[in-house]
Structures are given as structure tokens and as C-alpha cells.
Design an enzyme around this catalytic site. Structure first.
Site, PDB file in Angstrom:
ATOM      1  N   TYR A  99       0.565  -0.716  -0.739  1.00 25.59           N
ATOM      2  CA  TYR A  99      -0.125  -0.045  -0.360  1.00 25.59           C
ATOM      3  C   TYR A  99       1.217   1.765   0.135  1.00 25.59           C
ATOM      4  O   TYR A  99       2.336   1.201   0.692  1.00 25.59           O
ATOM      5  CB  TYR A  99      -0.897  -0.010   1.310  1.00 25.59           C
ATOM      6  CG  TYR A  99      -2.086  -1.289   1.540  1.00 25.59           C
ATOM      7  CD1 TYR A  99      -3.244  -0.627   0.035  1.00 25.59           C
ATOM      8  CD2 TYR A  99      -2.035  -2.718   1.889  1.00 25.59           C
ATOM      9  CE1 TYR A  99      -4.167  -1.743   0.069  1.00 25.59           C
ATOM     10  CE2 TYR A  99      -3.043  -3.338   1.594  1.00 25.59           C
ATOM     11  CZ  TYR A  99      -4.150  -3.401   0.727  1.00 25.59           C
ATOM     12  OH  TYR A  99      -5.450  -3.952   0.644  1.00 25.59           O
ATOM     13  N   GLY A 110       5.148   1.913  -5.486  1.00 24.61           N
ATOM     14  CA  GLY A 110       4.668   0.494  -5.812  1.00 24.61           C
ATOM     15  C   GLY A 110       5.473  -0.149  -6.311  1.00 24.61           C
ATOM     16  O   GLY A 110       5.852  -1.453  -5.477  1.00 24.61           O
ATOM     17  N   TYR A 144       0.176  -5.516 -11.238  1.00 18.12           N
ATOM     18  CA  TYR A 144       0.806  -6.835 -10.793  1.00 18.12           C
ATOM     19  C   TYR A 144       1.191  -7.457 -12.581  1.00 18.12           C
ATOM     20  O   TYR A 144       2.640  -8.129 -12.432  1.00 18.12           O
ATOM     21  CB  TYR A 144      -0.183  -7.128 -10.439  1.00 18.12           C
ATOM     22  CG  TYR A 144      -0.346  -6.870  -9.262  1.00 18.12           C
ATOM     23  CD1 TYR A 144       0.655  -6.133  -8.430  1.00 18.12           C
ATOM     24  CD2 TYR A 144      -1.668  -7.009  -8.587  1.00 18.12           C
ATOM     25  CE1 TYR A 144       0.457  -5.546  -6.967  1.00 18.12           C
ATOM     26  CE2 TYR A 144      -1.116  -6.679  -7.145  1.00 18.12           C
ATOM     27  CZ  TYR A 144      -0.743  -5.676  -6.629  1.00 18.12           C
ATOM     28  OH  TYR A 144      -1.092  -5.700  -5.359  1.00 18.12           O
TER      29      TYR A 144
END
Length: 173
Positions: A99, A110, A144
């Protein structure tokens, strides 16, 4: 402005900071997509001091804070078997939480957190990393996939009373 980034592994004395930051980042990320009652139930169940203290004390779980210019900007939670939420394979490392606070999103943090997770997995000689991501979290799924993850299945996730579906995604190392 260039950010000065530092990591620090969380310790039990960090429990209040971890609790508050978990509430903040989870709420920022998911409140607009869930009912207030389900969010309240989930936050109270998952990020209370007792539960987080148990997770912090678990020798098979690791938490890392990421600081940007001295300010807490993000955190990471990793699990080794048998403390993983699903797969529980000794050759894998689960990325359970990754997070970034809203005010630091768009700064590449990230990727910084993901790289930290991959570095730890490689240092521990894992064959792959995996994670669960809500099927409606398009931004995270895209992130991702860009980082080399692919879908290998699904599992249920409960947000308060509501059963939701997470994609289980894997990245080979």
C-alpha cells in the site's frame, strides 16, 4: 522533486503507526467501492491492534515501512509458509499487502515496494512470489501484470458480510 526513500522493518513498538496507516491506506483505496458498513467491519476486524500485533509477532511474516523524505509513504507485508493466506508453499513468498498513501501515489513507490518484495524473495531463494488482488481493482491488476504477474486462480475474500473474489497471481523468479 526527488524523493529520498528509506525502508525500515516494522517492530512491535510500531503497532499504533501500523494500525493507523493500515486504516488510512485501505480506506483510501477501497471505501469508494464498498458499503460503509462492510468497510467498517473489515477495518475493525483486520486492522485492530490485537490482530496486527499477532501478525507483527509472527516469525513467518515481515512488515516494512517505506519512508519518502522522512514521511511514512507506504508499507509492505510478506508471508512465508505456513503463514500464507492461501498457497502455503515453502518455495514461495506471498505479498499480502502493498500500500502507498494517496498523497504519494504516482511517484513510483509501488514499484519500489514490489522490488523490495522481489529482493527479499530472491535472498530467501524462493521460486516465485504470489498475491491476491480483488477482481474489481483494475489499477492494481494492471500494475501486477506490468510487473510480470499472471493469474493462476481465484479465492474468496470477505469484506464485512460481502463475499468477493480475488484473483491469485504469480510471478516466477
Amino acid at each position: 522533486m526527488k524523493l529520498n526513500l528509506t525502508f525500515r522493518q516494522c517492530i512491535p513498538d510500531d503497532i499504533h503507526t501500523l494500525c493507523n496507516f493500515s486504516y488510512k491506506t485501505y480506506n483510501e483505496t477501497f471505501a469508494h467501492m464498498n458499503t460503509p458498513s462492510n468497510m467498517k467491519a473489515y477495518l475493525e476486524q483486520s486492522f485492530n491492534i490485537s490482530k496486527l500485533y499477532g501478525e507483527l509477532s509472527n516469525s513467518n511474516s515481515l512488515f516494512y515501512f517505506l519512508y519518502a523524505n522522512g514521511e511514512l509513504a507506504g508499507y509492505l507485508k510478506l508471508n512465508e509458509a505456513p503463514s500464507q493466506t492461501d498457497i502455503n508453499n515453502m518455495q514461495s513468498l506471498e505479498i499480502e499487502r502493498i500500500y502507498v498513501a494517496k498523497e504519494f501515489q504516482g511517484e513510483g513507490l509501488g514499484n519500489v515496494l514490489m522490488n523490495k518484495a522481489i529482493d527479499i524473495a530472491n535472498a530467501r531463494k524462493k521460486l516465485y512470489v504470489w498475491l491476491g488482488v480483488w477482481e474489481r481493482n483494475d489499477r492494481a491488476i494492471l500494475f501486477y501484470k506490468k510487473n510480470g504477474f499472471y493469474e493462476i486462480g481465484t479465492h474468496s475474500f470477505f469484506m464485512g458480510e460481502e463475499e468477493q473474489t480475488d484473483f491469485v497471481m504469480r510471478k516466477n523468479l
